[in-house]
Design a protein around this motif. Sequence first.
Motif, PDB file in Angstrom:
ATOM      1  N   VAL A   1       0.838  -1.215   0.000  1.00 28.86           N
ATOM      2  CA  VAL A   1       0.000   0.000   0.000  1.00 28.86           C
ATOM      3  C   VAL A   1       0.869   1.260   0.000  1.00 28.86           C
ATOM      4  O   VAL A   1       0.576   2.220  -0.724  1.00 28.86           O
ATOM      5  CB  VAL A   1      -0.944  -0.019   1.219  1.00 28.86           C
ATOM      6  CG1 VAL A   1      -1.643   1.327   1.370  1.00 28.86           C
ATOM      7  CG2 VAL A   1      -1.966  -1.123   1.075  1.00 28.86           C
ATOM      8  N   LEU A   2       1.935   1.260   0.790  1.00 28.50           N
ATOM      9  CA  LEU A   2       2.784   2.454   0.862  1.00 28.50           C
ATOM     10  C   LEU A   2       3.477   2.721  -0.477  1.00 28.50           C
ATOM     11  O   LEU A   2       3.520   3.867  -0.947  1.00 28.50           O
ATOM     12  CB  LEU A   2       3.816   2.292   1.974  1.00 28.50           C
ATOM     13  CG  LEU A   2       3.268   2.311   3.407  1.00 28.50           C
ATOM     14  CD1 LEU A   2       4.393   2.108   4.420  1.00 28.50           C
ATOM     15  CD2 LEU A   2       2.534   3.615   3.695  1.00 28.50           C
ATOM     16  N   ILE A   3       4.028   1.669  -1.099  1.00 31.54           N
ATOM     17  CA  ILE A   3       4.683   1.861  -2.404  1.00 31.54           C
ATOM     18  C   ILE A   3       3.663   2.298  -3.451  1.00 31.54           C
ATOM     19  O   ILE A   3       3.924   3.216  -4.247  1.00 31.54           O
ATOM     20  CB  ILE A   3       5.379   0.565  -2.847  1.00 31.54           C
ATOM     21  CG1 ILE A   3       6.519   0.207  -1.881  1.00 31.54           C
ATOM     22  CG2 ILE A   3       5.933   0.725  -4.261  1.00 31.54           C
ATOM     23  CD1 ILE A   3       7.666   1.185  -1.878  1.00 31.54           C
ATOM     24  N   ALA A   4       2.491   1.666  -3.459  1.00 28.59           N
ATOM     25  CA  ALA A   4       1.448   2.048  -4.415  1.00 28.59           C
ATOM     26  C   ALA A   4       1.019   3.500  -4.203  1.00 28.59           C
ATOM     27  O   ALA A   4       0.799   4.239  -5.163  1.00 28.59           O
ATOM     28  CB  ALA A   4       0.243   1.117  -4.281  1.00 28.59           C
ATOM     29  N   THR A   5       0.922   3.901  -2.940  1.00 28.01           N
ATOM     30  CA  THR A   5       0.516   5.282  -2.642  1.00 28.01           C
ATOM     31  C   THR A   5       1.573   6.272  -3.124  1.00 28.01           C
ATOM     32  O   THR A   5       1.238   7.308  -3.721  1.00 28.01           O
ATOM     33  CB  THR A   5       0.289   5.450  -1.125  1.00 28.01           C
ATOM     34  OG1 THR A   5      -0.738   4.543  -0.699  1.00 28.01           O
ATOM     35  CG2 THR A   5      -0.117   6.870  -0.796  1.00 28.01           C
ATOM     36  N   VAL A   6       2.832   5.963  -2.877  1.00 28.59           N
ATOM     37  CA  VAL A   6       3.905   6.862  -3.315  1.00 28.59           C
ATOM     38  C   VAL A   6       3.894   7.011  -4.840  1.00 28.59           C
ATOM     39  O   VAL A   6       3.963   8.129  -5.374  1.00 28.59           O
ATOM     40  CB  VAL A   6       5.274   6.340  -2.820  1.00 28.59           C
ATOM     41  CG1 VAL A   6       6.410   7.120  -3.490  1.00 28.59           C
ATOM     42  CG2 VAL A   6       5.379   6.449  -1.318  1.00 28.59           C
ATOM     43  N   VAL A   7       3.787   5.871  -5.538  1.00 23.31           N
ATOM     44  CA  VAL A   7       3.769   5.923  -7.004  1.00 23.31           C
ATOM     45  C   VAL A   7       2.556   6.705  -7.501  1.00 23.31           C
ATOM     46  O   VAL A   7       2.665   7.564  -8.392  1.00 23.31           O
ATOM     47  CB  VAL A   7       3.762   4.491  -7.593  1.00 23.31           C
ATOM     48  CG1 VAL A   7       3.597   4.530  -9.109  1.00 23.31           C
ATOM     49  CG2 VAL A   7       5.047   3.764  -7.226  1.00 23.31           C
ATOM     50  N   ALA A   8       1.390   6.430  -6.918  1.00 27.39           N
ATOM     51  CA  ALA A   8       0.164   7.117  -7.351  1.00 27.39           C
ATOM     52  C   ALA A   8       0.233   8.618  -7.083  1.00 27.39           C
ATOM     53  O   ALA A   8      -0.164   9.425  -7.929  1.00 27.39           O
ATOM     54  CB  ALA A   8      -1.047   6.505  -6.641  1.00 27.39           C
ATOM     55  N   VAL A   9       0.763   9.000  -5.921  1.00 24.98           N
ATOM     56  CA  VAL A   9       0.848  10.423  -5.589  1.00 24.98           C
ATOM     57  C   VAL A   9       1.854  11.146  -6.486  1.00 24.98           C
ATOM     58  O   VAL A   9       1.596  12.270  -6.945  1.00 24.98           O
ATOM     59  CB  VAL A   9       1.223  10.603  -4.098  1.00 24.98           C
ATOM     60  CG1 VAL A   9       1.574  12.055  -3.787  1.00 24.98           C
ATOM     61  CG2 VAL A   9       0.071  10.143  -3.220  1.00 24.98           C
TER      62      VAL A   9
END
Length: 322
Positions: free
Chosen positions: A101-109
């Motif tokens: 979730v954290l990696i996905a959030t960073v990439v998405a942001v």
Amino acid sequence: MNDNDSIVPRIPIGEWGGAAIAWINDNFEWLLDFISLVLDWSITTLIDALLVVPALVMIALFALLGLLVRSWEFAVGTVLTFLLIIAMDQWTFAMQTLALVLIATVVAVVIAVPIGIVAARSDRVSAVVRPVLDFMQTMPAFVYLLPAVVFFGIGFVPGLFATVIFALPPGVRLTELGIRGVDAETVEAGQAFGATPGQILRGIQIPLATPTIMAGVNQVIMLALSMAVIAGIAGADGLGKEVVQSIATLDRPQGIEAGLGVVIIAIYLDRLTASLGRPGDYPHSLLGRLRSRSGSGPDQDDDAGAQDEEDNLVAAGHRTPM
């Protein structure tokens, strides 16, 4: 057989899409391999970092973070609920899901915020971006797994790919909404003092839009967590894979414990990011007390404005009531 063949000829959009996916896979294999390598390394490294620290120490860090930005009650709740994850023997799976979730959030942001800023400053870009976001949000999430598995095989990376696509739209929408919502007179005042567009963006628009942008980040995290189970179908380790296995074997205790772990992580991240977006609402946090002692507490009008903005987001359906 199409019942309307005699009226409307069949258009093989599915075949065209499949051919496009195959063409991308054949001609950009080197790029897909590079992306897969980088993303897989990022996730596995973060998982190792989360798991190398003893679980009780990690819980203390989570609680300290909650105490820093929200309240001691939130810190206590964090300790109790994360201890429950350990008691259910779901800690390793929870950290794998948290890393995803954290990696996905960073990439998405990283993708969403610049697009949202450009869309806010250009009506033409906004007109192009909005239907694309509508498409991304309304397409069933399972459909994203097909190109993800074709491009990246099974494991964390296809789950991350599908999660980023599914979670990215609210980040773009709320960034654009926040930038457009900045008071025009404040922007004009900056222009009157000779500030460049870049200075106005960095010094006026982004700071004033931060609560709305953080609401977008919050929504990105929530949607990323909602994809945890679907990512498990693509072979991504974590609580989602546990839920998928429990469904396959009808193991109800396993499914309940894994699902409860997802809920605990979701509530923690939701409350934490909400606090970061509206720090003035939490004067009893450590940061709030430090600001109060230094005399730099947030202005009440700003708080009221942030609350009004939050109410507008709730009314618009972009935010769930806290």
